[in-house]
Scaffold this motif. Sequence first.
Motif, PDB file in Angstrom:
ATOM      1  N   SER A  46       0.824  -1.215   0.000  1.00 29.20           N
ATOM      2  CA  SER A  46       0.000   0.000   0.000  1.00 29.20           C
ATOM      3  C   SER A  46       0.853   1.258   0.000  1.00 29.20           C
ATOM      4  CB  SER A  46      -0.942  -0.001   1.213  1.00 29.20           C
ATOM      5  OG  SER A  46      -0.263   0.330   2.416  1.00 29.20           O
ATOM      6  N   LEU A  47       2.038   1.188   0.580  1.00 29.77           N
ATOM      7  CA  LEU A  47       2.935   2.350   0.587  1.00 29.77           C
ATOM      8  C   LEU A  47       3.583   2.550  -0.780  1.00 29.77           C
ATOM      9  CD1 LEU A  47       4.632   1.923   4.082  1.00 29.77           C
ATOM     10  CD2 LEU A  47       2.979   3.671   3.422  1.00 29.77           C
ATOM     11  N   THR A  48       4.053   1.476  -1.383  1.00 27.27           N
ATOM     12  CA  THR A  48       4.690   1.624  -2.697  1.00 27.27           C
ATOM     13  C   THR A  48       3.682   2.044  -3.759  1.00 27.27           C
ATOM     14  OG1 THR A  48       4.405  -0.746  -3.145  1.00 27.27           O
ATOM     15  CG2 THR A  48       6.489  -0.051  -2.149  1.00 27.27           C
ATOM     16  N   ALA A  49       2.384   1.826  -3.495  1.00 28.98           N
ATOM     17  CA  ALA A  49       1.345   2.189  -4.461  1.00 28.98           C
ATOM     18  C   ALA A  49       0.830   3.615  -4.282  1.00 28.98           C
ATOM     19  CB  ALA A  49       0.178   1.209  -4.352  1.00 28.98           C
ATOM     20  N   GLN A  50       1.405   4.379  -3.369  1.00 27.75           N
ATOM     21  CA  GLN A  50       0.935   5.754  -3.172  1.00 27.75           C
ATOM     22  C   GLN A  50       1.104   6.577  -4.450  1.00 27.75           C
ATOM     23  OE1 GLN A  50      -0.569   7.153  -0.217  1.00 27.75           O
ATOM     24  NE2 GLN A  50      -0.740   4.920   0.044  1.00 27.75           N
ATOM     25  N   ASP A  51       0.071   7.358  -4.771  1.00 26.90           N
ATOM     26  CA  ASP A  51       0.109   8.157  -6.001  1.00 26.90           C
ATOM     27  C   ASP A  51       0.610   9.579  -5.749  1.00 26.90           C
ATOM     28  OD1 ASP A  51      -2.017   9.282  -4.634  1.00 26.90           O
ATOM     29  OD2 ASP A  51      -3.538   8.718  -6.103  1.00 26.90           O
ATOM     30  N   TYR A  52       1.490   9.718  -4.785  1.00 32.31           N
ATOM     31  CA  TYR A  52       1.985  11.028  -4.364  1.00 32.31           C
ATOM     32  C   TYR A  52       2.830  11.675  -5.460  1.00 32.31           C
ATOM     33  CZ  TYR A  52       4.101  14.570  -1.358  1.00 32.31           C
ATOM     34  OH  TYR A  52       4.501  15.755  -0.804  1.00 32.31           O
ATOM     35  N   ALA A  53       2.604  12.973  -5.697  1.00 28.90           N
ATOM     36  CA  ALA A  53       3.273  13.680  -6.795  1.00 28.90           C
ATOM     37  C   ALA A  53       4.683  14.139  -6.449  1.00 28.90           C
ATOM     38  CB  ALA A  53       2.423  14.890  -7.216  1.00 28.90           C
ATOM     39  N   GLY A  54       5.013  14.208  -5.159  1.00 32.28           N
ATOM     40  CA  GLY A  54       6.338  14.662  -4.757  1.00 32.28           C
ATOM     41  C   GLY A  54       7.300  13.513  -4.543  1.00 32.28           C
ATOM     42  N   GLU A  55       8.507  13.842  -4.094  1.00 29.08           N
ATOM     43  CA  GLU A  55       9.501  12.812  -3.806  1.00 29.08           C
ATOM     44  C   GLU A  55       9.057  12.011  -2.586  1.00 29.08           C
ATOM     45  OE1 GLU A  55      14.245  12.402  -2.582  1.00 29.08           O
ATOM     46  OE2 GLU A  55      13.390  14.347  -3.135  1.00 29.08           O
ATOM     47  N   PHE A  56       9.113  10.692  -2.713  1.00 24.64           N
ATOM     48  CA  PHE A  56       8.620   9.828  -1.640  1.00 24.64           C
ATOM     49  C   PHE A  56       9.495   8.589  -1.530  1.00 24.64           C
ATOM     50  CE2 PHE A  56       5.392   6.421  -0.400  1.00 24.64           C
ATOM     51  CZ  PHE A  56       5.538   6.665   0.962  1.00 24.64           C
ATOM     52  N   ARG A  57       9.993   8.326  -0.313  1.00 21.05           N
ATOM     53  CA  ARG A  57      10.790   7.141  -0.033  1.00 21.05           C
ATOM     54  C   ARG A  57      10.185   6.382   1.144  1.00 21.05           C
ATOM     55  NH1 ARG A  57      15.946   8.791   2.095  1.00 21.05           N
ATOM     56  NH2 ARG A  57      16.508   6.571   1.895  1.00 21.05           N
ATOM     57  N   ILE A  58      10.542   5.113   1.261  1.00 26.25           N
ATOM     58  CA  ILE A  58      10.060   4.273   2.350  1.00 26.25           C
ATOM     59  C   ILE A  58      11.254   3.581   2.994  1.00 26.25           C
ATOM     60  CG2 ILE A  58       8.531   2.361   3.001  1.00 26.25           C
ATOM     61  CD1 ILE A  58       7.236   2.827   0.123  1.00 26.25           C
ATOM     62  N   ILE A  59      11.356   3.667   4.303  1.00 25.55           N
ATOM     63  CA  ILE A  59      12.387   2.952   5.042  1.00 25.55           C
ATOM     64  C   ILE A  59      11.708   1.991   5.999  1.00 25.55           C
ATOM     65  CG2 ILE A  59      14.300   3.132   6.690  1.00 25.55           C
ATOM     66  CD1 ILE A  59      14.913   5.876   5.555  1.00 25.55           C
TER      67      ILE A  59
ATOM     68  N   ALA B 116       7.225  -5.259  -2.333  1.00 24.23           N
ATOM     69  CA  ALA B 116       7.546  -3.984  -2.996  1.00 24.23           C
ATOM     70  C   ALA B 116       7.645  -4.147  -4.499  1.00 24.23           C
ATOM     71  CB  ALA B 116       8.854  -3.434  -2.443  1.00 24.23           C
ATOM     72  N   GLN B 117       7.773  -5.375  -4.985  1.00 29.99           N
ATOM     73  CA  GLN B 117       7.793  -5.677  -6.425  1.00 29.99           C
ATOM     74  C   GLN B 117       8.806  -4.829  -7.177  1.00 29.99           C
ATOM     75  OE1 GLN B 117       3.659  -5.228  -7.596  1.00 29.99           O
ATOM     76  NE2 GLN B 117       3.147  -7.289  -6.910  1.00 29.99           N
ATOM     77  N   GLY B 118       9.994  -4.748  -6.605  1.00 29.25           N
ATOM     78  CA  GLY B 118      11.059  -4.038  -7.276  1.00 29.25           C
ATOM     79  C   GLY B 118      10.994  -2.529  -7.205  1.00 29.25           C
ATOM     80  N   SER B 119      10.084  -1.968  -6.410  1.00 26.49           N
ATOM     81  CA  SER B 119       9.969  -0.518  -6.305  1.00 26.49           C
ATOM     82  C   SER B 119      11.258   0.077  -5.739  1.00 26.49           C
ATOM     83  CB  SER B 119       8.795  -0.152  -5.389  1.00 26.49           C
ATOM     84  OG  SER B 119       8.794   1.225  -5.114  1.00 26.49           O
ATOM     85  N   ASP B 120      11.708   1.152  -6.363  1.00 28.58           N
ATOM     86  CA  ASP B 120      12.919   1.813  -5.871  1.00 28.58           C
ATOM     87  C   ASP B 120      12.622   2.740  -4.695  1.00 28.58           C
ATOM     88  OD1 ASP B 120      11.568   3.833  -7.160  1.00 28.58           O
ATOM     89  OD2 ASP B 120      13.179   4.320  -8.562  1.00 28.58           O
ATOM     90  N   ARG B 121      11.370   2.773  -4.267  1.00 31.28           N
ATOM     91  CA  ARG B 121      11.020   3.603  -3.108  1.00 31.28           C
ATOM     92  C   ARG B 121      11.467   2.969  -1.786  1.00 31.28           C
ATOM     93  NH1 ARG B 121       4.757   5.619  -4.325  1.00 31.28           N
ATOM     94  NH2 ARG B 121       5.337   7.584  -5.373  1.00 31.28           N
ATOM     95  N   LEU B 122      11.572   1.637  -1.748  1.00 30.07           N
ATOM     96  CA  LEU B 122      11.766   0.926  -0.486  1.00 30.07           C
ATOM     97  C   LEU B 122      13.236   0.678  -0.180  1.00 30.07           C
ATOM     98  CD1 LEU B 122      10.587  -0.626   1.958  1.00 30.07           C
ATOM     99  CD2 LEU B 122      10.582  -2.673   0.514  1.00 30.07           C
ATOM    100  N   THR B 123      13.617   1.016   1.065  1.00 31.11           N
ATOM    101  CA  THR B 123      14.910   0.650   1.621  1.00 31.11           C
ATOM    102  C   THR B 123      14.648  -0.134   2.896  1.00 31.11           C
ATOM    103  OG1 THR B 123      16.020   2.620   0.748  1.00 31.11           O
ATOM    104  CG2 THR B 123      17.082   1.502   2.609  1.00 31.11           C
TER     105      THR B 123
END
Length: 379
Positions: free
Chosen positions: A66-79, A97-104
Amino acid sequence: MIAAGEIAGGVALLVWLVLVFARDGFWLTRERDTRSLPAPPAHWPGVTAVVPARDEAEVIARAIASLTAQDYAGEFRIILVDDNSSDGTADIAQTAAQGSDRLTILPGAPLAPGWTGKLWAVHQGIGAAGTPDYLWLTDADIAHAPDTLTSLVTRAVGEDRVLVSLMARLRCESLAERALIPAFVWFFAMLYPFAAVNRATGVGAAAGGCMLARVDALMAAGGIAAVRGALIDDCAFGALMKRHGRVWLGLTNRSVSIRRYDTWASVGAMISRSAYAQLRYSPVLLAATLVGLALIYLGPVLLTVTGAGYARWLGMAVWVLMTIAFQPMLRFYRRSPLWGVALPAIALFYAGQTFASAWAHWRGRGGMWKGRAQAAIGA
């Protein structure tokens, strides 16, 4: 001569009149995340989500997805801070995360003295977040609608809030959940009326499952370390942030808790984990709370069933009043209005778990969560 029953009924009625008409309408459920949103900001600030997780294999996939699917327009990362999990939490999160580059994924360090486990993990995540404008502190058992972050930032920027927090909709499917969960949120709102929290001055509070904090205000407040030993960390954090700006707290259907509480014992454990901490570990406050709950919840029922004359009518009036006050929360959770009639019995269950919380604390097992007894930290 006024009988004891009439005195007890009169006191209970007075208490409920104050709660219903002079407690900021806590029971009306008016503060919702979709209401009165300001216009979207011209510039979308950078946000980093910090997710503490310890043995969350059952829920982490849906939360991270649900976090990686956020439709946020700004810069967004997940730790994701993996707090020494033993059930493959980190691997499941990576797959979700399915390969999302948002997740660390950050392996957590051993628990430091003086910290609760969750806040120690959050502290490490904040340290790795860099310099975002906002931090989104969200739990590993919360799943968010795709536009949740957008709405959080819209309110934070448009209303100049240093903290925006949502009371996630708790799971309410098993019999124990249907009986007890709406009251959990209702009692929370009674202690921390959302309207009072949202005013510029007065009580500060938050709901720990979903909190968007402005970084400059958080740093000015001393960082998360300022509440590192708090067992009820969300309310301590909300009070801390309110000293540095305006905060907002409301109900939502767009962030949902996916943790299961299928049994009476599991719901009871959730309640008792922090109930005695709410009373500041005070035996005097514990005794006063138990007597007070008996007077204003059990007393009216006994007067209705066994009383006579004015005492019975007073008991009935109080029972009806509390039943009515519970209805908006029952509607929010789509539960039968008849649960309102059962509110006295529900309150007695909560009283029992409050005593159980104190008993666990006295035995050195207070605040038990994921194998850690944490209440002694805040004592």
